[in-house]
Design an enzyme around this catalytic site. Structure first.
Site, PDB file in Angstrom:
ATOM      1  CB  ALA A 147      -0.937  -0.112   1.235  1.00 20.51           C
ATOM      2  CB  THR A 149      -0.557   4.465  -5.184  1.00 22.20           C
ATOM      3  OG1 THR A 149       0.493   3.753  -5.864  1.00 22.20           O
ATOM      4  CG2 THR A 149      -1.201   5.513  -6.121  1.00 22.20           C
ATOM      5  CE  LYS A 266      15.889   8.169  -3.071  1.00 23.23           C
ATOM      6  NZ  LYS A 266      14.618   9.248  -2.938  1.00 23.23           N
ATOM      7  CG  HIS A 323       4.907  -2.112 -42.668  1.00 26.05           C
ATOM      8  ND1 HIS A 323       4.105  -0.799 -42.137  1.00 26.05           N
ATOM      9  CD2 HIS A 323       6.046  -1.684 -42.454  1.00 26.05           C
ATOM     10  CE1 HIS A 323       5.023  -0.116 -41.888  1.00 26.05           C
ATOM     11  NE2 HIS A 323       6.479  -0.497 -42.285  1.00 26.05           N
ATOM     12  NE  ARG A 324      -2.997  -2.899 -38.880  1.00 29.35           N
ATOM     13  CZ  ARG A 324      -4.259  -2.527 -39.222  1.00 29.35           C
ATOM     14  NH1 ARG A 324      -4.792  -3.411 -39.622  1.00 29.35           N
ATOM     15  NH2 ARG A 324      -4.561  -1.355 -39.073  1.00 29.35           N
ATOM     16  CD  GLU A 415       5.558  -1.733  -9.334  1.00 31.04           C
ATOM     17  OE1 GLU A 415       6.018  -0.942  -8.695  1.00 31.04           O
ATOM     18  OE2 GLU A 415       4.703  -2.299  -8.503  1.00 31.04           O
TER      19      GLU A 415
HETATM   20  C1  LIG Z   1      -1.327  -7.767 -18.854  1.00 29.52           C
HETATM   21  C2  LIG Z   1      -0.531  -6.901 -18.808  1.00 29.52           C
HETATM   22  C3  LIG Z   1       0.189  -6.592 -17.360  1.00 29.52           C
HETATM   23  C4  LIG Z   1       0.771  -5.391 -17.130  1.00 29.52           C
HETATM   24  C5  LIG Z   1       1.836  -5.256 -16.509  1.00 29.52           C
HETATM   25  C6  LIG Z   1       1.255  -5.871 -14.959  1.00 29.52           C
HETATM   26  C7  LIG Z   1       2.132  -6.608 -14.518  1.00 29.52           C
HETATM   27  C8  LIG Z   1       2.302  -6.314 -12.930  1.00 29.52           C
HETATM   28  C9  LIG Z   1       0.819  -6.730 -12.344  1.00 29.52           C
HETATM   29  C10 LIG Z   1       0.853  -6.018 -11.119  1.00 29.52           C
HETATM   30  C11 LIG Z   1      -0.132  -5.249 -10.868  1.00 29.52           C
HETATM   31  C12 LIG Z   1      -0.011  -4.071 -10.089  1.00 29.52           C
HETATM   32  C13 LIG Z   1       1.143  -4.130  -9.008  1.00 29.52           C
HETATM   33  C14 LIG Z   1       1.284  -2.688  -8.973  1.00 29.52           C
HETATM   34  C15 LIG Z   1       1.781  -2.156  -8.093  1.00 29.52           C
HETATM   35  C16 LIG Z   1       2.222  -0.634  -7.818  1.00 29.52           C
HETATM   36  O1  LIG Z   1       2.093  -0.025  -8.663  1.00 29.52           O
HETATM   37  S1  LIG Z   1       2.987  -0.153  -6.507  1.00 29.52           S
HETATM   38  C17 LIG Z   1       3.326   1.463  -6.782  1.00 29.52           C
HETATM   39  C18 LIG Z   1       4.249   2.007  -7.652  1.00 29.52           C
HETATM   40  N1  LIG Z   1       4.778   3.248  -7.327  1.00 29.52           N
HETATM   41  C19 LIG Z   1       5.332   3.805  -8.163  1.00 29.52           C
HETATM   42  O2  LIG Z   1       6.189   3.199  -8.919  1.00 29.52           O
HETATM   43  C20 LIG Z   1       5.661   5.292  -7.790  1.00 29.52           C
HETATM   44  C21 LIG Z   1       6.704   5.947  -8.979  1.00 29.52           C
HETATM   45  N2  LIG Z   1       7.388   6.762  -8.254  1.00 29.52           N
HETATM   46  C22 LIG Z   1       8.815   6.527  -7.900  1.00 29.52           C
HETATM   47  O3  LIG Z   1       9.303   5.610  -8.134  1.00 29.52           O
HETATM   48  C23 LIG Z   1       9.426   7.813  -7.276  1.00 29.52           C
HETATM   49  O4  LIG Z   1       8.518   8.855  -7.043  1.00 29.52           O
HETATM   50  C24 LIG Z   1      10.332   8.420  -8.279  1.00 29.52           C
HETATM   51  C25 LIG Z   1      11.657   7.489  -8.585  1.00 29.52           C
HETATM   52  C26 LIG Z   1       9.824   8.636  -9.550  1.00 29.52           C
HETATM   53  C27 LIG Z   1      11.275   9.736  -7.635  1.00 29.52           C
HETATM   54  O5  LIG Z   1      11.751   9.343  -6.425  1.00 29.52           O
HETATM   55  P1  LIG Z   1      11.649  10.293  -5.215  1.00 29.52           P
HETATM   56  O6  LIG Z   1      12.352   9.828  -4.044  1.00 29.52           O
HETATM   57  O7  LIG Z   1      10.383  10.600  -5.030  1.00 29.52           O
HETATM   58  O8  LIG Z   1      12.653  11.675  -5.774  1.00 29.52           O
HETATM   59  P2  LIG Z   1      14.063  11.996  -5.719  1.00 29.52           P
HETATM   60  O9  LIG Z   1      14.235  12.385  -4.054  1.00 29.52           O
HETATM   61  O10 LIG Z   1      13.967  13.010  -6.606  1.00 29.52           O
HETATM   62  O11 LIG Z   1      14.725  10.588  -5.780  1.00 29.52           O
HETATM   63  C28 LIG Z   1      15.454  10.536  -6.996  1.00 29.52           C
HETATM   64  C29 LIG Z   1      16.678   9.762  -6.873  1.00 29.52           C
HETATM   65  O12 LIG Z   1      16.231   8.417  -6.311  1.00 29.52           O
HETATM   66  C30 LIG Z   1      16.825   7.471  -7.028  1.00 29.52           C
HETATM   67  N3  LIG Z   1      15.846   6.245  -7.098  1.00 29.52           N
HETATM   68  C31 LIG Z   1      14.640   6.559  -7.185  1.00 29.52           C
HETATM   69  N4  LIG Z   1      14.112   5.171  -7.185  1.00 29.52           N
HETATM   70  C32 LIG Z   1      14.925   4.369  -6.932  1.00 29.52           C
HETATM   71  C33 LIG Z   1      15.043   3.150  -6.792  1.00 29.52           C
HETATM   72  N5  LIG Z   1      14.140   2.303  -6.854  1.00 29.52           N
HETATM   73  N6  LIG Z   1      16.310   2.487  -6.389  1.00 29.52           N
HETATM   74  C34 LIG Z   1      17.387   3.257  -6.342  1.00 29.52           C
HETATM   75  N7  LIG Z   1      17.398   4.547  -6.622  1.00 29.52           N
HETATM   76  C35 LIG Z   1      16.171   5.213  -6.822  1.00 29.52           C
HETATM   77  C36 LIG Z   1      17.188   8.103  -8.350  1.00 29.52           C
HETATM   78  O13 LIG Z   1      18.171   7.614  -9.197  1.00 29.52           O
HETATM   79  C37 LIG Z   1      17.427   9.454  -7.965  1.00 29.52           C
HETATM   80  O14 LIG Z   1      18.816   9.422  -7.574  1.00 29.52           O
HETATM   81  P3  LIG Z   1      19.744  10.651  -7.673  1.00 29.52           P
HETATM   82  O15 LIG Z   1      21.149  10.178  -7.102  1.00 29.52           O
HETATM   83  O16 LIG Z   1      19.058  11.662  -6.501  1.00 29.52           O
HETATM   84  O17 LIG Z   1      19.624  10.923  -9.051  1.00 29.52           O
HETATM   85  C1  LIG Z   2      -4.072  -1.770 -12.150  1.00 30.24           C
HETATM   86  C2  LIG Z   2      -3.112  -1.024 -11.123  1.00 30.24           C
HETATM   87  C3  LIG Z   2      -2.497  -1.606  -9.954  1.00 30.24           C
HETATM   88  C4  LIG Z   2      -2.051  -0.990  -9.042  1.00 30.24           C
HETATM   89  N1  LIG Z   2      -1.460  -1.407  -7.895  1.00 30.24           N
HETATM   90  C5  LIG Z   2      -0.830  -0.919  -6.976  1.00 30.24           C
HETATM   91  C6  LIG Z   2      -0.220  -1.447  -5.746  1.00 30.24           C
HETATM   92  O1  LIG Z   2      -0.690  -2.579  -5.819  1.00 30.24           O
HETATM   93  N2  LIG Z   2       0.069  -0.606  -4.938  1.00 30.24           N
HETATM   94  C7  LIG Z   2       0.488   0.705  -5.081  1.00 30.24           C
HETATM   95  O2  LIG Z   2       0.763   1.125  -4.044  1.00 30.24           O
HETATM   96  N3  LIG Z   2      -0.184   1.282  -5.934  1.00 30.24           N
HETATM   97  C8  LIG Z   2      -0.874   0.539  -6.964  1.00 30.24           C
HETATM   98  N4  LIG Z   2      -1.247   1.455  -8.132  1.00 30.24           N
HETATM   99  C9  LIG Z   2      -1.045   2.736  -8.335  1.00 30.24           C
HETATM  100  C10 LIG Z   2       0.108   3.045  -9.408  1.00 30.24           C
HETATM  101  O3  LIG Z   2       1.395   2.677  -9.078  1.00 30.24           O
HETATM  102  C11 LIG Z   2      -0.024   4.608  -9.575  1.00 30.24           C
HETATM  103  O4  LIG Z   2      -1.241   4.679 -10.549  1.00 30.24           O
HETATM  104  C12 LIG Z   2       1.206   5.033 -10.641  1.00 30.24           C
HETATM  105  O5  LIG Z   2       2.320   4.981  -9.888  1.00 30.24           O
HETATM  106  C13 LIG Z   2       0.861   6.513 -10.936  1.00 30.24           C
HETATM  107  O6  LIG Z   2       0.453   7.021 -10.343  1.00 30.24           O
HETATM  108  P1  LIG Z   2      -0.787   8.214 -10.075  1.00 30.24           P
HETATM  109  O7  LIG Z   2      -2.057   7.330 -10.484  1.00 30.24           O
HETATM  110  O8  LIG Z   2      -0.834   8.879  -8.777  1.00 30.24           O
HETATM  111  O9  LIG Z   2      -0.496   9.257 -11.443  1.00 30.24           O
HETATM  112  P2  LIG Z   2       0.187  10.619 -11.226  1.00 30.24           P
HETATM  113  O10 LIG Z   2       1.223  10.504 -10.551  1.00 30.24           O
HETATM  114  O11 LIG Z   2      -1.320  11.649 -10.782  1.00 30.24           O
HETATM  115  O12 LIG Z   2       0.159  10.859 -12.778  1.00 30.24           O
HETATM  116  C14 LIG Z   2      -0.795  11.403 -13.705  1.00 30.24           C
HETATM  117  C15 LIG Z   2      -0.154  12.193 -14.798  1.00 30.24           C
HETATM  118  O13 LIG Z   2       0.682  13.098 -14.282  1.00 30.24           O
HETATM  119  C16 LIG Z   2       2.057  13.109 -14.927  1.00 30.24           C
HETATM  120  N5  LIG Z   2       3.192  13.077 -13.797  1.00 30.24           N
HETATM  121  C17 LIG Z   2       2.920  13.219 -12.614  1.00 30.24           C
HETATM  122  N6  LIG Z   2       4.058  13.448 -12.072  1.00 30.24           N
HETATM  123  C18 LIG Z   2       4.926  14.161 -12.907  1.00 30.24           C
HETATM  124  C19 LIG Z   2       6.245  14.560 -13.103  1.00 30.24           C
HETATM  125  N7  LIG Z   2       6.786  14.475 -11.891  1.00 30.24           N
HETATM  126  N8  LIG Z   2       6.724  14.921 -14.297  1.00 30.24           N
HETATM  127  C20 LIG Z   2       5.918  14.624 -15.205  1.00 30.24           C
HETATM  128  N9  LIG Z   2       4.695  14.300 -15.127  1.00 30.24           N
HETATM  129  C21 LIG Z   2       4.225  13.992 -13.979  1.00 30.24           C
HETATM  130  C22 LIG Z   2       2.110  11.627 -15.384  1.00 30.24           C
HETATM  131  O14 LIG Z   2       2.922  11.557 -16.452  1.00 30.24           O
HETATM  132  C23 LIG Z   2       0.705  11.320 -15.562  1.00 30.24           C
HETATM  133  O15 LIG Z   2       0.597  11.237 -17.034  1.00 30.24           O
HETATM  134  C24 LIG Z   2      -1.638   0.342  -9.118  1.00 30.24           C
HETATM  135  C25 LIG Z   2      -2.421   1.069 -10.363  1.00 30.24           C
HETATM  136  C26 LIG Z   2      -3.094   0.504 -11.349  1.00 30.24           C
HETATM  137  C27 LIG Z   2      -3.539   1.197 -12.409  1.00 30.24           C
END
Ligand SMILES: CCCCCCCCCC/C=C\C/C=C/C(=O)SCCNC(=O)CCNC(=O)[C@H](O)C(C)(C)COP(=O)(O)OP(=O)(O)OC[C@H]1O[C@@H](n2cnc3c(N)ncnc32)[C@H](O)[C@@H]1OP(=O)(O)O
Ligand SMILES: Cc1cc2nc3c(=O)[nH]c(=O)nc-3n(C[C@H](O)[C@H](O)[C@H](O)COP(=O)(O)OP(=O)(O)OC[C@H]3O[C@@H](n4cnc5c(N)ncnc54)[C@H](O)[C@@H]3O)c2cc1C
Length: 661
Positions: A147, A149, A266, A323-324, A415
């Site tokens: 959990a 998001t 991280k 081609h598609r 992700e």
């Molecule tokens: C049939 C089709 C199927 C489709 C596929 C489905 C398959 C899977 C099915 C599962 C279904 C659902 C599961 C889903 C789960 C989820 O979605 S869980 C929630 C996931 N959420 C996200 O991914 C959020 C994305 N955001 C981020 O990761 C961070 O906000 C972001 C990396 C964008 C920014 O990090 P912040 O800490 O906020 O920002 P900052 O301080 O600027 O840090 C940047 C800094 O940190 C380093 N960094 C970031 N992430 C990592 C990492 N993972 N490991 C190591 N380092 C990391 C980055 O390199 C920067 O480093 P720097 O040195 O400062 O430049």
């Molecule tokens: C099917 C599904 C399963 C999921 N499962 C999980 C789960 O198990 N656990 C969990 O924690 N979450 C889960 N999530 C949540 C998922 O990880 C988030 O939806 C995803 O990380 C995107 O975040 P958001 O929805 O808040 O979009 P937002 O962050 O609000 O993004 C919306 C739009 O804003 C733009 N945007 C946002 N930030 C920036 C930026 N910094 N710069 C430029 N553009 C930006 C994006 O490109 C995007 O177009 C799931 C989502 C889905 C759809």
């Protein structure tokens, strides 16, 4: 030799299969990482076929959402008994494949525990916590969701708080605002009873950033939400409707625990890396599934004539259809190969991290973000091409595309949104660009060589060498990708620096360059994908297999050049004549692939269960089975729908009576 020829199959498919110039098992072994893996896939598929209790009772397209969940719950309750017999449970690929066969594509009630919740406990807990939660998690005595998001997702700005209470030595978890509600976590709505909650850690009025907390959300016995917990399902979605994605509100909940700082700030993000690593090969597999359905169907579907009077042709003979479809095949393979490579890289780095070595973490993070973004986006576009290539039947649930494509939609978002992830790649590239500019000015070496970005430091003058050689030179194409990637990286960097010199803050300058930063990121990942594909093909022995793989590689590389031709041509690097050679190579590759197309998709060895498509059936008997499928629709249980007379029947009857008056 195509091993799938069976005499009762559709004659067009028999004819196609008899033309194979290579051994489909050798191709299958290349795709799945060796003959033994191919053999194990077949054994596992056989096990699944032989155990009817693991099958769906009716196609899931005919089920309501509740029926889908109940069907998946039923399977989950017997899954453990079967998996130990079907698979080597220590082999993640075997486990993944068995899961896929049993549950297929729409999600299931134990998925997030397996791919995120439990791995977080494995990778991010200390010895004491592991003693308490590892075996029980493995046994599925509890099921943990992930959990993170909230109604907003910028991780650094998560609003959920975990405040350490010195007196009671407890953490108090709280959702202080409506936007702090956890929203989306998979299986949180109803199935799982524990949540790994990402919350801002507060100790002595100081915030230590987002940290994961193990929170019991439902009573282990009654399964009722515990006091202070409001939890439920977020409702129907585009896809993954067999998954109960949930919402969660925490009202001063008290999980116990101690605070141990991680080796890297991280580390708390590492669970996302693991799933990003799984997504890329999955995107490859989905695209290959879509291509298999569309190519088989295109081989049995006859429409229109090419030579008037010669009879209707297989639609696969149209160059537009090739081609598609064929580029989707080539891209699917590229994602499978790159995905397999980075999955192994990811597991090695995660092992290093456990031993305190985080030196490769940034490299891994960047490549996983980029591959996830590119593969999910291109797979989504590609699957839509596959659907459209099947005409009207592609729109029917019988084709498999509605379920496949609607589930694919989540790939670009889960992700991490793709654009957000591309900007992470760009952040990494900008560091390299800074080293390049610094190195050139002050004669210093870059921080550490790395084969993923070494090309950026190559200073030799570049000339586009794509020519009309009969045997295409893949190195020349790769060099073009490297050239473009370096150019876009440096252009974005220079623009960023200029904006900052003109007084913009770093953040504002970043935003003003972000479209170009994403372009640089895409170009870097394109280079990585191309290099991996070339390296993998170069390792193949055996001319028949090598020849067909080179045809696919030729198509892949030149198709990608065409996709980025504007960038290559705008500064005169690639000339108009060279673009002509690129197109020639594409058309040549299409016609070389055409006779082998059905055998190539047969080589993936997907079972009919995996394809879940009447159009893509291995035996090619599409039309008779389309009729059977339609007749099985719940709407056809009755000749007259039970509510017919109440509404339409009455309306027509009343209209008839009126006209008689
Ligand atoms: C049939 C089709 C199927 C489709 C596929 C489905 C398959 C899977 C099915 C599962 C279904 C659902 C599961 C889903 C789960 C989820 O979605 S869980 C929630 C996931 N959420 C996200 O991914 C959020 C994305 N955001 C981020 O990761 C961070 O906000 C972001 C990396 C964008 C920014 O990090 P912040 O800490 O906020 O920002 P900052 O301080 O600027 O840090 C940047 C800094 O940190 C380093 N960094 C970031 N992430 C990592 C990492 N993972 N490991 C190591 N380092 C990391 C980055 O390199 C920067 O480093 P720097 O040195 O400062 O430049
Ligand atoms: C099917 C599904 C399963 C999921 N499962 C999980 C789960 O198990 N656990 C969990 O924690 N979450 C889960 N999530 C949540 C998922 O990880 C988030 O939806 C995803 O990380 C995107 O975040 P958001 O929805 O808040 O979009 P937002 O962050 O609000 O993004 C919306 C739009 O804003 C733009 N945007 C946002 N930030 C920036 C930026 N910094 N710069 C430029 N553009 C930006 C994006 O490109 C995007 O177009 C799931 C989502 C889905 C759809």
């Amino acid at each position: 030799m195509n091993h799938q020829i069976k005499k009762d199959d559709n004659p067009d498919l028999i004819e196609e299969r008899s033309k194979a110039t290579f051994d489909t098992d050798a191709f299958g072994a290349f795709i799945w990482g060796g003959y033994n893996n191919l053999k194990r896939r077949r054994e596992i598929a056989r096990y699944y076929e032989d155990h009817k209790e693991l099958h769906d009772t009716v196609p899931i397209a005919f089920m309501t959402r509740e029926e889908k969940l109940e069907n998946a719950y039923r399977k989950a309750s017997i899954f453990e008994n079967h998996i130990k017999k079907a698979c080597d449970v220590n082999n993640p690929e075997e486990v993944r494949y068995f899961n896929w066969l049993v549950y297929h594509i729409d999600g299931h009630p134990t998925s997030v525990h397996s791919i995120m919740g439990f791995p977080t406990i494995i990778n991010q807990s200390d010895k004491e916590q592991q003693e308490r939660w590892l075996q029980s998690g493995e046994n599925r005595e509890y099921l943990a969701t992930y959990a993170q998001t909230e109604l907003g997702t910028n991780i650094k700005k998560l609003e959920t708080t975990a405040t350490y209470d010195q007196k009671t030595e407890e953490f108090i978890l709280n959702s202080p605002t409506v936007t702090s509600l956890k929203w989306w976590p998979g299986n949180m709505g109803h199935s799982h009873n524990v949540a790994i909650v990402m919350a801002q850690l507060w100790i002595n009025n100081k915030c230590y950033g987002p940290h994961p907390f193990f929170v019991q959300i439902r009573d282990p016995k009654t399964h009722k939400p515990l006091p202070g917990i409001t939890v439920g399902d977020i409702g129907p979605k585009f896809g993954l409707n067999t998954t109960d994605n949930g919402f969660l509100k925490l009202d001063h909940v008290f999980p116990n625990g101690t605070y141990v700082p991680p080796v890297h700030d991280k580390i708390a993000y590492s669970s996302m890396m693991l799933v990003r690593a799984i997504i890329t090969p999955l995107m490859g597999e989905n695209l290959c599934i879509g291509a298999t359905i569309a190519i088989r169907y295109s081989a049995i579907r006859r429409q229109g004539e090419i030579k008037p009077g010669d009879g209707e042709v297989q639609i696969l003979d149209y160059q537009t259809q090739q081609h598609r479809l064929f580029p989707q095949l080539a891209r699917g393979i590229a994602f499978l190969l790159a995905g397999r490579n980075t999955y192994n890289f990811c597991n090695n780095v995660l092992k290093d991290i456990k031993n305190g070595d985080v030196s490769l973490l940034a490299d891994l993070h960047a490549i996983l973000c980029g591959l996830k973004a590119i593969s999910s986006y291109q797979a989504e576009l590609g699957l839509e091409q596959c659907r459209m290539a099947c005409g009207g039947h592609g729109y029917s649930a019988a084709s498999g595309f509605p379920l496949l494509n609607s589930n694919q939609f989540n790939g670009v978002t889960v992700e991490g949104d793709n654009l957000v992830l591309l900007l992470q790649v760009a952040r990494y590239l900008m560091k390299r660009a800074k080293e390049i500019r610094y190195e050139i000015r002050y004669g210093q070496q870059p921080s550490k060589p790395n084969e993923i970005y070494d090309y950026l430091f190559d200073d030799a003058p570049k000339k586009c060498l794509i020519d009309q050689a009969y045997v295409p030179n893949y190195k020349n194409v790769l060099e073009s990708f490297e050239y473009l990637s370096k150019k876009l990286t440096l252009q974005a960097y220079d623009k960023l620096e200029q904006l900052k010199q003109r007084g913009r803050t770093s953040e504002v300058a970043w935003n003003e360059c972000s479209v170009e930063l994403c372009k640089a990121a895409r170009a870097h990942i394109r280079t990585f994908l191309a290099r991996t594909f070339i390296n993998e093909v170069n390792q193949v022995n055996g001319l028949p297999l090598l020849t067909v793989l080179k045809d696919l590689l030729q198509l892949y590389l030149f198709y990608e050049v065409k996709e980025c031709m504007a960038g290559l041509m705008e500064d005169g690097y690639m000339l108009g004549q060279q673009l002509h050679y690129v197109k020639k190579n594409i058309y040549e590759a299409l016609s070389k692939i055409r006779p082998n197309a059905v055998s190539i998709v047969d080589s993936f060895d997907f079972t009919d269960r995996e394809l879940n498509s009447v159009l893509g059936r291995r035996d090619g008997h599409v039309y008779e089975n389309l009729l059977k499928w339609a007749q099985a629709s719940p709407l056809n249980k009755h000749d007259v729908l039970p509510f017919h007379h109440k509404y339409l029947g009455r309306m027509m009857e009343e209209a008839r009576q009126k006209s008689r008056l």
